[in-house]
Design a protein around this motif. Structure first.
Motif, short mmCIF file in Angstrom:
data_model
loop_
_atom_site.label_atom_id
_atom_site.label_comp_id
_atom_site.label_asym_id
_atom_site.label_seq_id
_atom_site.Cartn_x
_atom_site.Cartn_y
_atom_site.Cartn_z
N ILE A 14 19.18 23.29 23.27
CA ILE A 14 17.81 23.47 23.51
C ILE A 14 17.74 24.85 24.07
O ILE A 14 16.71 25.64 23.82
CB ILE A 14 17.25 22.29 24.33
CG1 ILE A 14 17.01 21.26 23.57
CG2 ILE A 14 15.74 22.84 24.74
CD1 ILE A 14 16.54 20.07 24.57
N GLN A 15 18.32 25.12 25.21
CA GLN A 15 18.58 26.48 25.94
C GLN A 15 18.78 27.71 24.83
O GLN A 15 18.08 28.57 24.97
CB GLN A 15 19.29 26.44 26.98
CG GLN A 15 18.85 25.67 28.49
CD GLN A 15 19.89 25.40 29.44
OE1 GLN A 15 21.12 25.66 29.15
NE2 GLN A 15 19.39 25.13 30.52
N ALA A 16 19.75 27.25 24.05
CA ALA A 16 20.25 28.25 23.15
C ALA A 16 19.46 28.45 21.75
O ALA A 16 19.42 29.27 20.97
CB ALA A 16 21.74 28.10 22.75
N GLN A 17 18.46 27.59 21.83
CA GLN A 17 17.53 27.44 20.63
C GLN A 17 18.25 27.12 19.33
O GLN A 17 18.14 27.69 18.27
CB GLN A 17 16.71 28.48 20.38
CG GLN A 17 15.69 28.61 21.53
CD GLN A 17 14.61 29.85 21.26
OE1 GLN A 17 14.67 30.59 20.44
NE2 GLN A 17 13.70 29.90 22.28
N ASP A 18 19.30 26.26 19.49
CA ASP A 18 20.31 25.82 18.30
C ASP A 18 19.67 24.69 17.59
O ASP A 18 19.75 23.55 18.19
CB ASP A 18 21.53 25.66 18.79
CG ASP A 18 22.71 25.68 17.53
OD1 ASP A 18 22.39 25.11 16.43
OD2 ASP A 18 23.78 26.24 18.05
N PHE A 19 18.98 24.96 16.53
CA PHE A 19 17.91 23.97 15.96
C PHE A 19 18.96 23.04 15.24
O PHE A 19 18.60 21.76 14.90
CB PHE A 19 17.06 24.70 14.98
CG PHE A 19 15.91 25.50 15.62
CD1 PHE A 19 15.02 24.74 16.09
CD2 PHE A 19 16.20 26.76 15.49
CE1 PHE A 19 14.04 25.71 16.90
CE2 PHE A 19 15.28 27.47 16.38
CZ PHE A 19 14.23 27.12 16.77
N ALA A 20 20.12 23.30 14.81
CA ALA A 20 21.04 22.41 14.10
C ALA A 20 21.49 21.34 14.95
O ALA A 20 21.39 20.31 14.56
CB ALA A 20 22.27 23.20 13.25
#
Length: 326
Positions: free
Chosen positions: A286-292
């Protein structure tokens, strides 16, 4: 009974398909691939060419449902839905958007860290909650019942953060009995597990006592309990043998809510104790905005919840003969 189990499994299939479609809509229709690219790359000094390159590198450049440029079956397979969502049915989560790590292997590796904390917290907490609730119900309408209920309300009214921070300060800094955070393997693992397990049990006692006490008080006022008392059975035998057995259905219903957390981990607990489980894995994504990764964890949580409901329905047949024969 076998027919009942097969029927419940078949009921779960359309639910699983619906969950997959909802997850796809949330991550690819509501939030478009262009929005994903700009969130990860940053809004400043980003050109459309940069966005297109990122989408192509991560497989987000394909059409959503049908590829008009492909022939035959490729029109369906060369789409975002097939590449990113349909493969979730076989638990192929692909790679992350930020560092291209294999999500499936990360889930499998981190799952054991979550289970190391969640399983003892769940089992010991269930044992403690049921035992204390039965004692409180046994001494109903007395000072034990009164003060036990008040204490349970106080415990459940306090945030879990208070117990985590207070436990780390008291047992980690003041008494220096346990490390504040960290994780290890082998025998050294024990010293990192005890404190979060104890905090998890204590923080859940309040709600557990309130729930199970209500169940036991309802059971001990039923006709079969009065019949057991009339036969001369002691109150302890009536409560621990008869009432507990007949209270298993609502207990099993409550237990299923904790099953996804056993595998998914606790976001707050793992973050504060630096436990490399699935909870911290989700927070990092979530912090890295890793949607996968986020998409995979949302889908996995939904699947585990469906599996928990299925297991609960099956376990009902073991405690309620009426379900077995209907």
């Amino acid at each position: 009974m076998l027919a009942y189990i097969i029927r419940r499994i078949l009921y779960a299939i359309p639910i699983l398909i619906g969950v997959n479609i909802i997850v796809f809509v949330l991550f690819f229709v509501v939030n478009s691939p262009d929005s994903m690219a700009r969130s990860i790359l940053g809004e400043k000094n980003i050109t459309q060419e940069d966005v297109d390159n990122w989408k192509r590198q991560n497989g987000y450049h394909l059409p959503l449902f049908f590829n008009t440029e492909a022939a035959g079956i490729a029109g369906f397979t060369q789409t975002i839905f097939f590449q990113k969502s349909a493969k979730l049915f076989v638990f192929d989560f692909g790679v992350s958007d930020t560092n291209n790590i294999d999500i499936t292997s990360q889930i499998w590796e981190r799952m054991w860290a979550s289970l190391t904390i969640a399983v003892p917290t769940f089992l010991l907490g269930l044992l403690v909650n049921i035992t204390i609730s039965m004692i409180v119900a046994y001494y109903r309408a007395t000072y034990v019942d009164f003060w036990g209920t008040i204490l349970a309300v106080i415990i459940m009214s306090v945030s879990q953060l208070f117990y985590i921070i207070g436990g780390q300060w008291l047992f980690g800094k003041v008494f220096r009995l346990f490390p504040i955070s960290g994780y290890d393997s082998g025998v050294e693992l024990l010293k990192f597990v005890i404190l979060p397990v104890v905090i998890g049990i204590i923080s859940g006692i309040g709600g557990g006592i309130r729930f199970y006490r209500t169940i036991f008080l309802e059971e001990i006022n039923r006709d079969y309990v009065r019949t057991a008392r009339a036969k001369g059975l002691s109150e302890g035998v009536v409560l621990f043998k008869h009432a507990l057995k007949n209270a298993m259905i609502p207990i099993l219903t409550q237990v299923v809510l904790a099953i996804p957390l056993l595998f998914m981990g606790s976001l707050v607990m793992e973050a504060f104790f630096a436990i490399p489980g699935l909870g911290s894995f989700t927070i990092e994504a979530i912090q890295a905005q890793d949607f996968a990764i986020v998409r995979s964890m949302v889908y996995l949580g939904a699947v585990l919840y469906i599996v928990g409901l299925l297991m609960t329905d099956i376990s009902y047949t073991l405690v309620d003969p009426r379900i077995r024969f209907e």
